[in-house]
Write a protein that holds these residues in place. Structure first.
Motif, PDB file in Angstrom:
ATOM      1  N   SER A   1      11.612 -12.487  -1.589  1.00 24.46           N
ATOM      2  CA  SER A   1      10.741 -11.424  -2.077  1.00 24.46           C
ATOM      3  C   SER A   1       9.483 -11.312  -1.219  1.00 24.46           C
ATOM      4  O   SER A   1       8.925 -12.320  -0.765  1.00 24.46           O
ATOM      5  CB  SER A   1      10.329 -11.700  -3.531  1.00 24.46           C
ATOM      6  N   VAL A   2       9.047 -10.082  -0.990  1.00 19.17           N
ATOM      7  CA  VAL A   2       7.801  -9.827  -0.262  1.00 19.17           C
ATOM      8  C   VAL A   2       6.670  -9.695  -1.273  1.00 19.17           C
ATOM      9  O   VAL A   2       6.769  -8.931  -2.251  1.00 19.17           O
ATOM     10  CB  VAL A   2       7.905  -8.556   0.590  1.00 19.17           C
ATOM     11  N   LEU A   3       5.592 -10.430  -1.066  1.00 24.20           N
ATOM     12  CA  LEU A   3       4.473 -10.459  -2.002  1.00 24.20           C
ATOM     13  C   LEU A   3       3.401  -9.451  -1.605  1.00 24.20           C
ATOM     14  O   LEU A   3       3.267  -9.109  -0.413  1.00 24.20           O
ATOM     15  CB  LEU A   3       3.863 -11.864  -2.035  1.00 24.20           C
ATOM     16  N   PRO A   4       2.618  -8.990  -2.556  1.00 28.83           N
ATOM     17  CA  PRO A   4       1.471  -8.143  -2.210  1.00 28.83           C
ATOM     18  C   PRO A   4       0.501  -8.907  -1.306  1.00 28.83           C
ATOM     19  O   PRO A   4       0.272 -10.096  -1.504  1.00 28.83           O
ATOM     20  CB  PRO A   4       0.831  -7.842  -3.574  1.00 28.83           C
ATOM     21  N   LEU A   5      -0.043  -8.202  -0.338  1.00 27.59           N
ATOM     22  CA  LEU A   5      -0.880  -8.884   0.647  1.00 27.59           C
ATOM     23  C   LEU A   5      -2.232  -9.316   0.079  1.00 27.59           C
ATOM     24  O   LEU A   5      -2.718 -10.405   0.389  1.00 27.59           O
ATOM     25  CB  LEU A   5      -1.082  -7.974   1.864  1.00 27.59           C
ATOM     26  N   ILE A   6      -2.846  -8.475  -0.744  1.00 25.49           N
ATOM     27  CA  ILE A   6      -4.168  -8.810  -1.271  1.00 25.49           C
ATOM     28  C   ILE A   6      -4.119  -9.175  -2.746  1.00 25.49           C
ATOM     29  O   ILE A   6      -4.974  -9.896  -3.252  1.00 25.49           O
ATOM     30  CB  ILE A   6      -5.158  -7.635  -1.051  1.00 25.49           C
ATOM     31  N   ASP A   7      -3.121  -8.703  -3.469  1.00 23.20           N
ATOM     32  CA  ASP A   7      -3.037  -8.983  -4.902  1.00 23.20           C
ATOM     33  C   ASP A   7      -2.263 -10.258  -5.207  1.00 23.20           C
ATOM     34  O   ASP A   7      -1.793 -10.438  -6.333  1.00 23.20           O
ATOM     35  CB  ASP A   7      -2.396  -7.794  -5.628  1.00 23.20           C
ATOM     36  N   SER A   8      -2.107 -11.139  -4.229  1.00 24.47           N
ATOM     37  CA  SER A   8      -1.473 -12.442  -4.462  1.00 24.47           C
ATOM     38  C   SER A   8      -2.248 -13.501  -3.699  1.00 24.47           C
ATOM     39  O   SER A   8      -2.856 -13.214  -2.661  1.00 24.47           O
ATOM     40  CB  SER A   8      -0.007 -12.428  -3.999  1.00 24.47           C
ATOM     41  N   SER A   9      -2.238 -14.720  -4.219  1.00 23.72           N
ATOM     42  CA  SER A   9      -2.964 -15.807  -3.560  1.00 23.72           C
ATOM     43  C   SER A   9      -2.417 -16.077  -2.161  1.00 23.72           C
ATOM     44  O   SER A   9      -3.175 -16.208  -1.192  1.00 23.72           O
ATOM     45  CB  SER A   9      -2.879 -17.082  -4.406  1.00 23.72           C
ATOM     46  N   ALA A  10      -1.079 -16.180  -2.053  1.00 23.87           N
ATOM     47  CA  ALA A  10      -0.467 -16.456  -0.758  1.00 23.87           C
ATOM     48  C   ALA A  10      -0.745 -15.329   0.229  1.00 23.87           C
ATOM     49  O   ALA A  10      -0.999 -15.566   1.416  1.00 23.87           O
ATOM     50  CB  ALA A  10       1.032 -16.666  -0.915  1.00 23.87           C
ATOM     51  N   GLY A  11      -0.703 -14.088  -0.274  1.00 24.87           N
ATOM     52  CA  GLY A  11      -0.997 -12.949   0.592  1.00 24.87           C
ATOM     53  C   GLY A  11      -2.427 -12.980   1.096  1.00 24.87           C
ATOM     54  O   GLY A  11      -2.692 -12.678   2.272  1.00 24.87           O
ATOM     55  N   ARG A  12      -3.356 -13.349   0.238  1.00 24.76           N
ATOM     56  CA  ARG A  12      -4.756 -13.420   0.661  1.00 24.76           C
ATOM     57  C   ARG A  12      -4.972 -14.486   1.734  1.00 24.76           C
ATOM     58  O   ARG A  12      -5.775 -14.313   2.651  1.00 24.76           O
ATOM     59  CB  ARG A  12      -5.653 -13.692  -0.550  1.00 24.76           C
ATOM     60  N   VAL A  13      -4.246 -15.597   1.609  1.00 21.58           N
ATOM     61  CA  VAL A  13      -4.344 -16.629   2.647  1.00 21.58           C
ATOM     62  C   VAL A  13      -3.839 -16.074   3.978  1.00 21.58           C
ATOM     63  O   VAL A  13      -4.457 -16.291   5.030  1.00 21.58           O
ATOM     64  CB  VAL A  13      -3.551 -17.884   2.234  1.00 21.58           C
ATOM     65  N   CYS A  14      -2.725 -15.357   3.934  1.00 26.97           N
ATOM     66  CA  CYS A  14      -2.204 -14.728   5.157  1.00 26.97           C
ATOM     67  C   CYS A  14      -3.223 -13.763   5.740  1.00 26.97           C
ATOM     68  O   CYS A  14      -3.473 -13.749   6.953  1.00 26.97           O
ATOM     69  CB  CYS A  14      -0.899 -13.992   4.862  1.00 26.97           C
ATOM     70  N   TYR A  15      -3.827 -12.946   4.879  1.00 24.53           N
ATOM     71  CA  TYR A  15      -4.799 -11.960   5.356  1.00 24.53           C
ATOM     72  C   TYR A  15      -6.023 -12.640   5.965  1.00 24.53           C
ATOM     73  O   TYR A  15      -6.605 -12.138   6.932  1.00 24.53           O
ATOM     74  CB  TYR A  15      -5.232 -11.052   4.206  1.00 24.53           C
ATOM     75  N   ALA A  16      -6.411 -13.776   5.405  1.00 22.89           N
ATOM     76  CA  ALA A  16      -7.610 -14.467   5.880  1.00 22.89           C
ATOM     77  C   ALA A  16      -7.410 -15.116   7.243  1.00 22.89           C
ATOM     78  O   ALA A  16      -8.368 -15.248   8.014  1.00 22.89           O
ATOM     79  CB  ALA A  16      -8.050 -15.516   4.860  1.00 22.89           C
ATOM     80  N   TYR A  17      -6.179 -15.533   7.556  1.00 30.90           N
ATOM     81  CA  TYR A  17      -5.984 -16.335   8.766  1.00 30.90           C
ATOM     82  C   TYR A  17      -5.144 -15.656   9.851  1.00 30.90           C
ATOM     83  O   TYR A  17      -5.098 -16.150  10.974  1.00 30.90           O
ATOM     84  CB  TYR A  17      -5.332 -17.672   8.397  1.00 30.90           C
TER      85      TYR A  17
ATOM     86  N   ARG B   1      -1.909  -1.312   4.519  1.00 28.82           N
ATOM     87  CA  ARG B   1      -1.951   0.145   4.338  1.00 28.82           C
ATOM     88  C   ARG B   1      -0.619   0.669   3.812  1.00 28.82           C
ATOM     89  O   ARG B   1      -0.577   1.586   2.975  1.00 28.82           O
ATOM     90  CB  ARG B   1      -2.313   0.829   5.660  1.00 28.82           C
ATOM     91  N   ALA B   2       0.478   0.089   4.292  1.00 29.21           N
ATOM     92  CA  ALA B   2       1.801   0.520   3.822  1.00 29.21           C
ATOM     93  C   ALA B   2       1.989   0.177   2.354  1.00 29.21           C
ATOM     94  O   ALA B   2       2.542   0.984   1.581  1.00 29.21           O
ATOM     95  CB  ALA B   2       2.885  -0.129   4.671  1.00 29.21           C
ATOM     96  N   GLN B   3       1.539  -1.007   1.933  1.00 30.59           N
ATOM     97  CA  GLN B   3       1.656  -1.395   0.518  1.00 30.59           C
ATOM     98  C   GLN B   3       0.779  -0.501  -0.350  1.00 30.59           C
ATOM     99  O   GLN B   3       1.175  -0.112  -1.457  1.00 30.59           O
ATOM    100  CB  GLN B   3       1.271  -2.865   0.344  1.00 30.59           C
ATOM    101  N   GLU B   4      -0.405  -0.143   0.128  1.00 27.68           N
ATOM    102  CA  GLU B   4      -1.276   0.752  -0.630  1.00 27.68           C
ATOM    103  C   GLU B   4      -0.631   2.132  -0.777  1.00 27.68           C
ATOM    104  O   GLU B   4      -0.667   2.746  -1.847  1.00 27.68           O
ATOM    105  CB  GLU B   4      -2.627   0.871   0.069  1.00 27.68           C
ATOM    106  N   LYS B   5      -0.030   2.605   0.300  1.00 29.97           N
ATOM    107  CA  LYS B   5       0.598   3.933   0.291  1.00 29.97           C
ATOM    108  C   LYS B   5       1.761   3.975  -0.690  1.00 29.97           C
ATOM    109  O   LYS B   5       1.996   4.995  -1.361  1.00 29.97           O
ATOM    110  CB  LYS B   5       1.063   4.292   1.696  1.00 29.97           C
ATOM    111  N   ARG B   6       2.506   2.857  -0.786  1.00 34.96           N
ATOM    112  CA  ARG B   6       3.650   2.801  -1.701  1.00 34.96           C
ATOM    113  C   ARG B   6       3.235   2.470  -3.134  1.00 34.96           C
ATOM    114  O   ARG B   6       4.073   2.366  -4.030  1.00 34.96           O
ATOM    115  CB  ARG B   6       4.663   1.756  -1.214  1.00 34.96           C
ATOM    116  N   GLY B   7       1.952   2.234  -3.346  1.00 41.04           N
ATOM    117  CA  GLY B   7       1.473   1.895  -4.680  1.00 41.04           C
ATOM    118  C   GLY B   7       1.728   0.456  -5.068  1.00 41.04           C
ATOM    119  O   GLY B   7       1.670   0.104  -6.255  1.00 41.04           O
TER     120      GLY B   7
END
Length: 265
Positions: free
Chosen positions: A135-151, A162-168
Motif C-alpha cells: 500500500s502507498v501511504l499519504p506523504l504528509i498525512d502519515s508518520s512514515a510519509g512525513r519522515v520521507c518528506y523530511a529527509y 501534489r499528485a496526492q493532493e490533486k486526487r484528494g
C-alpha cells in the motif's frame, strides 16, 4: 578445534584497526595522525601501511605523503553495497522489536508512487485497520510519509505530494506548514501522528539511513491511540531510535547521535 576457531589472526585484526582509522579520518592523513586514531605506535602503523599499500587497501599520495583508503577498498565497498538487502536486514530487527514490545512494527520504503509499506508485523494490540503490504501511504498525512518528506529531496517528494493532493488523498498544506513538519521531524528523528489516516490509530516512525547518509527506510510502530500515553510515547520513541540506529549501522549508514529528547506528540 573450537579454541583454534576463536583465536583468529591477530595481524588481520590490527590491520583492520589501521583501515578503520583511515575511514574515520574522512580525509588523507599523516602517519602520526593515524597512530593517534588507532592507538598504535607509529612504527607499527607504518609496517602495516606498507603491506596495506602493496595490496591496494591503502594508498599514499605522492605529493603530500598522506595516507588514504586505496582502490581495493573502493571495489570492496561497491560490491558490498550491491549485495545489501536493506529490507532483509531491517526485517530481522523489526521482528525482534515487535517481539520485545508486543506492538505492531512496520517498514516503509520510497517508491515512484510515494511511501510504500513493505512489511507489517502484527503485535498483541488489536488495531482498527487491515493493512496490505504494498500500500502507498499519504506523504504528509502519515508518520512514515512525513519522515520521507523530511529527509528526501523535494524534487522527488513534491510531485508525489501534489499528485496526492490533486486526487484528494491528502489535504493541501501551506509552505509554512510543510517547513514546520520538516523541522519537527529532523529535530527529534521521530514523527508521531494520531488518527491522521484511521481514527483511533497512532503511528510512531523514525528514519533509517543507508550509505551516503541518505534515507533508506522508515521504521515505525502502529498502535491504538488509547495506548499512546506520555510514558509509552517516550519508551517507544527510545526503542525506535535505538533500533533505527542499529539498522543504519548494519546498512553501512552514518549513525547519528540520538536527540536529547524525542517522542513529542
Amino acid at each position: 578445534m573450537a579454541s583454534d576457531e576463536r583465536q583468529g589472526i591477530q595481524s588481520v585484526e590490527v590491520a583492520m584497526e589501521v583501515l578503520t582509522a583511515l575511514e574515520e579520518a574522512r580525509r588523507p592523513v599523516s602517519l602520526s595522525t593515524l597512530a593517534n586514531l588507532s592507538g598504535l605506535q607509529p612504527s607499527k602503523v607504518h609496517r602495516y601501511l606498507v603491506s596495506l599499500v602493496r595490496s591496494g587497501l591503502a594508498a599514499q599520495e605522492k605529493t603530500t605523503g598522506l595516507y588514504t583508503l586505496g582502490s581495493a577498498v573502493r571495489r570492496l565497498g561497491i560490491e558490498a553495497l550491491r549485495r545489501v538487502d536493506e529490507a532483509g536486514i531491517a526485517s530481522q530487527h523489526a521482528i525482534e522489536l515487535r517481539d520485545r514490545t508486543q506492538h505492531t512494527v512496520l517498514l516503509v520504503t520510497w517508491s515512484d508512487a510515494g511511501p510504500t509499506l513493505i512489511r507489517w508485523d502484527y503485535g498483541a494490540y488489536p488495531l482498527p485497520i487491515s493493512v496490505r503490504v504494498g500500500s502507498v501511504l499519504p506523504l504528509i498525512d502519515s508518520s512514515a510519509g512525513r519522515v520521507c518528506y523530511a529527509y528526501l529531496p523535494q524534487a522527488i517528494t513534491k510531485p508525489v505530494l501534489r499528485a496526492q493532493e490533486k486526487r484528494g488523498e491528502a489535504r493541501a498544506y501551506t509552505d509554512e506548514e510543510l517547513t514546520k513538519i520538516v523541522n519537527d521531524v529532523r529535530s527529534t528523528q521521530v514523527c508521531i501522528t494520531a488518527g491522521a489516516i484511521i481514527p483511533g490509530l497512532s503511528v510512531v516512525a523514525s528514519p533509517v539511513f543507508g550509505p551516503g547518509d541518505g534515507l533508506a527506510l522508515v521504521l515505525g510502530f502502529a498502535l491504538p491511540s488509547r495506548e499512546l500515553t506520555a510514558p509509552v510515547t517516550r519508551r517507544l520513541s527510545d526503542d525506535l531510535l535505538k533500533a533505527s540506529r542499529l539498522i543504519t549501522a548494519d546498512l553501512g549508514g552514518q549513525v547519528k547521535d540520538p536527540p536529547a529528547e524525542a517522542g513529542q506528540a
